[in-house]
Design a protein around this motif. Structure first.
Motif, PDB file in Angstrom:
ATOM      1  N   THR A   1       0.836  -1.205   0.000  1.00 38.24           N
ATOM      2  CA  THR A   1       0.000   0.000   0.000  1.00 38.24           C
ATOM      3  C   THR A   1       0.871   1.257   0.000  1.00 38.24           C
ATOM      4  O   THR A   1       0.585   2.231  -0.711  1.00 38.24           O
TER       5      THR A   1
ATOM      6  N   TRP B   1       2.168   1.691  -3.538  1.00 35.55           N
ATOM      7  CA  TRP B   1       1.172   2.367  -4.391  1.00 35.55           C
ATOM      8  C   TRP B   1       1.194   3.881  -4.152  1.00 35.55           C
ATOM      9  O   TRP B   1       1.170   4.675  -5.077  1.00 35.55           O
ATOM     10  N   GLU B   2       1.211   4.217  -2.833  1.00 35.55           N
ATOM     11  CA  GLU B   2       1.120   5.630  -2.478  1.00 35.55           C
ATOM     12  C   GLU B   2       2.346   6.396  -2.956  1.00 35.55           C
ATOM     13  O   GLU B   2       2.245   7.553  -3.378  1.00 35.55           O
TER      14      GLU B   2
ATOM     15  N   CYS C   1     -11.021  -1.342 -12.364  1.00 40.97           N
ATOM     16  CA  CYS C   1     -11.304  -2.032 -11.108  1.00 40.97           C
ATOM     17  C   CYS C   1     -11.974  -3.362 -11.389  1.00 40.97           C
ATOM     18  O   CYS C   1     -13.062  -3.394 -11.974  1.00 40.97           O
TER      19      CYS C   1
ATOM     20  N   SER D   1      -7.319  -3.797  -7.131  1.00 40.99           N
ATOM     21  CA  SER D   1      -7.370  -2.772  -8.169  1.00 40.99           C
ATOM     22  C   SER D   1      -8.324  -1.654  -7.736  1.00 40.99           C
ATOM     23  O   SER D   1      -8.091  -0.477  -8.005  1.00 40.99           O
TER      24      SER D   1
ATOM     25  N   TRP E   1      -6.559   0.699  -5.181  1.00 42.59           N
ATOM     26  CA  TRP E   1      -5.589   1.645  -5.756  1.00 42.59           C
ATOM     27  C   TRP E   1      -6.341   2.821  -6.401  1.00 42.59           C
ATOM     28  O   TRP E   1      -5.905   3.973  -6.301  1.00 42.59           O
TER      29      TRP E   1
ATOM     30  N   MET F   1      -7.387   5.098  -3.708  1.00 39.46           N
ATOM     31  CA  MET F   1      -6.260   5.887  -3.224  1.00 39.46           C
ATOM     32  C   MET F   1      -6.005   7.082  -4.142  1.00 39.46           C
ATOM     33  O   MET F   1      -5.733   8.199  -3.676  1.00 39.46           O
ATOM     34  N   CYS F   2      -6.132   6.855  -5.440  1.00 40.70           N
ATOM     35  CA  CYS F   2      -5.961   7.957  -6.391  1.00 40.70           C
ATOM     36  C   CYS F   2      -6.967   9.069  -6.106  1.00 40.70           C
ATOM     37  O   CYS F   2      -6.632  10.253  -6.113  1.00 40.70           O
TER      38      CYS F   2
ATOM     39  N   PHE G   1      -3.060   3.266 -14.998  1.00 44.49           N
ATOM     40  CA  PHE G   1      -2.793   2.336 -13.904  1.00 44.49           C
ATOM     41  C   PHE G   1      -3.338   0.956 -14.264  1.00 44.49           C
ATOM     42  O   PHE G   1      -4.421   0.844 -14.842  1.00 44.49           O
TER      43      PHE G   1
ATOM     44  N   CYS H   1      -3.433  -3.252 -12.729  1.00 46.50           N
ATOM     45  CA  CYS H   1      -3.083  -4.290 -11.759  1.00 46.50           C
ATOM     46  C   CYS H   1      -2.655  -5.527 -12.547  1.00 46.50           C
ATOM     47  O   CYS H   1      -3.476  -6.111 -13.263  1.00 46.50           O
TER      48      CYS H   1
ATOM     49  N   ASP I   1       0.674  -2.358 -10.688  1.00 47.85           N
ATOM     50  CA  ASP I   1       0.681  -3.053  -9.403  1.00 47.85           C
ATOM     51  C   ASP I   1       1.140  -4.480  -9.656  1.00 47.85           C
ATOM     52  O   ASP I   1       0.421  -5.275 -10.280  1.00 47.85           O
TER      53      ASP I   1
END
Lengths: 405, 405, 405, 405
Positions: free
Chosen positions: D74, D77-78, D95, D100, D103, D106-107, D146, D148, D179
């Motif tokens: 995590t 990702w950040e 997603c 997925s 993330w 989080m964006c 992005f 996954c 990812d």
């Protein structure tokens, strides 16, 4: 000075006297020797929930929430800022060493409006400056007052309760945010009594674990600020943690092996009793200082009430590069001492005396330091620091040794 | 004296300065952290066969066989007797400490006809007595000459090559059987050069491993004696071992985890190079002795050429019970020192300086001993031993420190 | 058959299903990860004395003495002979496998007058022969009756209590000496109830530790025999042990790390409760046997009441070399199975199901064995043994599975 | 269904078949058993600098920078978001599973303008949607794409190189951020060949280490974006890392014990050779899938080219709660399987087959799953999955097993 870097002394055990990572107790080391496990197991909370309970005992709080992030102390600092403040928030902070400086820099990076008191390195939190600034802040624009309890770079401990007194005197609502990375679990720290709103610590100091956990206590009043904070966070989100922690789980994979280690380190601290741990640190630190003064050297901390019981920064004489003392200690004697950082580079070396420590370890640090200094041409009497420390240690004293005394 | 036994100091690391078990290097400790495995696996010899080869390098022999028994040094002694001698065989042995005495007792228990030279404790192998007795033995009835290379109880090292010279001078065919439990891998020992027929050692001293392995080197001439020996043996049978070892296996389940540890300890000794290991032991032992003499105390060994570089027995002043020093060191300072054994009970304490050791460890032992002695009322200047040792260690000396010097 | 020995599968964990050393529980593995310590420390008995007490619980004896030798099971056998018998003493023993045979050989080597019953491998102690021989021994010349409780080579368990009954019926005073190396702590064994005078075990089986400890229980009647025994012993002396053990010490350096491991293994056995441990072994062994029978293969043990719950020897079909199955399992599948020993070499392979074990481990052993057998051309249905074992394991049965059933 | 939660089966080893943390190889476990050390030691780079070099081999990049953060995936990702993007930046993400989705969330939390493709769980990256959206983005407002690589929640692997092809076809400059937490070091991943700009992984999957390290590869083009990114970061700052890493150091205390573990895990991956590691994962995964299909069950991934070789999500029949299967496996059989997450809660259970793994481990997972499913009333033939997997594993196949086949 001879070039010692060609051949590292790899015999025997390394004498680790940096102010963290500290020496892992064997019980903790055993606990770390685990296979991996499922962090979503239905009984995972049997391990984790009591950790939170016992961490509160170490932080001396009944009401705060405790967070365990798989990060370093730096992550802990960041969690405080990113969860509780917003862009442009005013915060008051003082810089008197590498680590207090770094936290201030981080506040700036996160867009806070930083009121920064520059203090001579060797001194601590400038209570009078804080009082002045806070009392001038009639509108309570200052949202946070930051303080470093124990500045690891200079070996200076500051009085935190006095900051609380100032805030209370003034009826100022700013959050009191404290860096306790190198104090919690070793020095007297009282979250509730001192009205600390946020305390940040890490696994690799008083908790006697490898680096890898930030331990953060957040009081209920501070916690509410997460609702209004506009700074982005996910990895370090208090909110995500709170939800998952309720059942003993985590929002992402925790460092389970360190949690097992933390279980044992908490057991050890509670078995010894926190007051005894603090007394022991004072006793051993006093011995180190007695040694330093016997060498005829000065510590970086400017006055006895600022002497840290977890780390001592020793000022080397003019003309000597403290980095040479470190190299000599490391390569020739398998002894790891703490470097002088930033402004203090070359000027001090540090002896960490924190965590899993006893009398003969402290004497080893002094004896080895004496040889390294001697080899670097510093004029000291070999054995003098050891003898002074021993004089103190054969007593049952728990009093501070001051230079004047 | 205060009663220290009520509260053991369990903080920090125990300072282990007994003459074995010694401090396990971290590389070895890692190697011991293994799951179990099949000791009959077809590739088990990949681990074990090189161990035999490398052990010969440590014993400094090209021709001898090496045996690894899952036992203690006592088992190693017994293997020598039970495999190579017969009831009623005459053997010559000298007693000048707990361990040389115990081997002689074992010979008696096994029905050997023991010619036993009693020697003052503090002296070593009585070469002149040996010469006299052997030269009187015209019929070569004496089948074995036993000698303790390093008497762990008194800290006395004996000259083994001189015994070989005597045997050679006299053309005496007796087997030269040597106890090297606390010398092999630490002190200068040369199986082939010195014509040693049997050498017995153990894992927990110079090999820096836990107790649990007897390591026994047996020369080809000695090995033939197993054909005629009439003493019973199975667990310690050379014959069974020879057959199984040929393919890297063992006649019964070996202590596989210790074999993995042995792999690393051999790597470490060979990487440092045996000559350097020996020099290091001399250097560190000299520092310990310098400390003892600075305290104004005597060592048990009567003369400098007998000083052991792996252990020093320190004579406490009249009126002091050395057992009190040990208890004080152990309970109050978490420091383990060696007890006075048998005749020396109460009269000496011992500092082991063997194996995985460096300068700052030795200074720790001295510093802690000083405090324990001080607490027991022995009149010494705190720090004096440490200072004397440091003086020596900051030099690059490899010469012996003698008291006279 | 392909040559699998060129490339060992080193991925994942080795599946260790030999009948010892067994799989070390992680709690034990942690306990073994210790620094060395002083075995003469005044509080060393705090660790060791409770070990003796708890070992008695595992041996199910109130009155016997327990000895812990730093050796292997072979050393344990030898301690029984060397301490309790004398040259020329008559002993009765039966041979029906590699290990019962080796103990008989040891008796011969030690000069005992051995009455040896040869029994078909696959059967156990010949109670009727024992009765005949003992009843013919009117003068009680037979001093010892030896029996192997669980023959590890064939997977045969024998009824020990029946031997006691015979001795009692006849009023015969011979000592009943039992090899319980692969039974104690796993199978039902009752020292006091069954009137066993000497029981020999080892650390690396039911005690789930590395090899390196012989554990020997000796009843009071047997113990007296050490006074008259004329065989030589020192390393394995009961007398020396008794004296030192009284205060929790040992006559020579014990394997302290294994003692720490033993502490945890005893805790685990007592926490699970011995009866549950025994039931679990039966349950898992029954699953293995169900698997074997589903393959259409035979076990070495000739009848259900002889089936061992700690190890099963599986007879491979004519024309197949069981050594090939082992190699295939080891090199191709990272699975360690037990070899056929001595007379059974090439004819059987063994699955150890002893110690730290659960359902999915047993299924792993069966699944891997199936593939290894398949690769060696043995005609079995892949998955058939696993399925049969699962059928049993999803039940809560604790009954034995017999082939007929 | 019986209540199994009252008594946890704690016998034997836990069968850990979650998709991370994975089973630590014993060599790695040994390497983790270290004392602490000084992360500012002058020779610390001897350990750390080669780690960066070797990590590039695993990421298959010559030019990217690699970062090692003491955090979780995590945090990785950040770090990608916080260092390379700015508030309001458009990013494209899809997603199709818990990770997925997280993330993407989080964006959003970091203030990015997220174009989010919702995809049915069981499918992967929607290449055609990506193409459409990107080709519509004439002004190149989309700064990041992005993806996954391996969705751990559903067991779906996506084709990353195809995204690069789309970007190249369109001449679109967006950064390709991937990812690879559960793919790197296990599945075929090629940073340079596939034009991946940022790859995020973690220690506790293919690297076979405990959780606690985020491993992030960042290409040179991406790295420049840190100059313009306006998001706050310190703990996860690429810039601070780059400066300190140049000499092998870190901007704050790294998790040194994990770095030692990483050294060994990299050695193991490079010794086995990455292509072989990938082939092995495919082979073992194929066996698991063969087992699942033999049970008559479906996997979550909708089509063979999406089947993940590191984790398989198995759909339980209607009417069964997959959480019950997990509990049964865990409490009754000491087997840890992966839970169904989020939308899949109750509907799937997952078998992780990643990292330190071999044939008999995979069979153990299947055998245990069969019993747990059986106990929960799922109609499967015990042993059927094991048999199907064995059929495949006794072959030398490296081809994928598809259901149709």
């Amino acid at each position: 000075m001879q070039d010692v870097t060609q051949k590292k002394n790899t015999n025997g055990y390394n004498g680790l006297f940096i102010p963290g990572p500290t020496n892992i107790p064997d019980r903790v080391r055993q606990a770390l020797n685990v296979p991996m496990e499922d962090m979503r197991a239905p009984d995972f909370g049997d391990l984790t929930l009591p950790l939170f309970t016992d961490l509160k005992k170490i932080l001396r709080t009944n009401s705060a929430e405790v967070f365990i992030f798989p990060s370093s102390g730096t992550g802990g600092w960041e969690s405080c800022i990113a969860n509780l403040f917003s862009t442009g928030d005013q915060v008051l902070i003082s810089c008197f060493g590498q680590f207090s400086m770094l936290w201030a820099d981080m506040c700036i990076r996160f867009g806070l409006d930083v009121e920064r008191c520059e203090v001579q390195w060797g001194l601590g939190v400038p209570h009078e400056d804080y009082r002045k600034i806070l009392s001038a802040d009639k509108d309570h624009k200052i949202k946070g007052v930051f303080a470093c309890h124990n500045e690891t770079a200079t070996g200076v401990v500051s009085d935190i309760s006095q900051i609380r007194d100032i805030l209370d005197d003034l009826g100022h609502p700013a959050l009191l945010c404290v860096d306790g990375v190198s104090s919690v679990g070793s020095l007297d720290f009282r979250m509730d009594d001192w009205g600390v709103d946020v305390i940040v610590s890490g696994s690799q100091k008083g908790f006697m674990l490898p680096a890898g956990l930030a331990i953060v206590g957040v009081g209920q009043r501070a916690l509410k600020e997460r609702m209004v904070s506009n700074l982005p966070r996910t990895f370090l989100s208090f909110d995500d943690m709170l939800k998952a922690n309720a059942t003993g789980h985590f929002p992402y994979t925790p460092a389970t092996h360190l949690l097992h280690g933390l279980r044992v380190s908490l057991d050890m601290l509670l078995e010894e009793k926190l007051d005894n741990v603090i007394t022991r640190h004072n006793r051993l630190a006093s011995a180190v200082r007695a040694g330093v003064f016997a060498w005829g050297l000065e510590v970086c901390a400017k006055q006895p009430d600022l002497y840290s019981d977890t780390v001592t920064a020793i000022v080397v004489p003019e003309g000597v590069d403290s980095a040479d003392v470190l190299k000599m200690a490391y390569y020739r004697y398998n002894l790891s001492l703490g470097a002088g950082l930033s402004k203090l580079a070359g000027k001090v070396f540090r002896i960490g005396h924190i965590g899993n420590l006893n009398e003969i370890m402290v004497l080893q640090a002094l004896a080895g330091s004496e040889m390294a200094m001697y080899d670097c041409g510093i004029s000291i009497d070999l054995g003098s620091g050891v003898a002074a420390a021993q004089e103190l240690l054969v007593q049952n004293t728990t009093k501070r040794v001051t230079k004047a005394a």
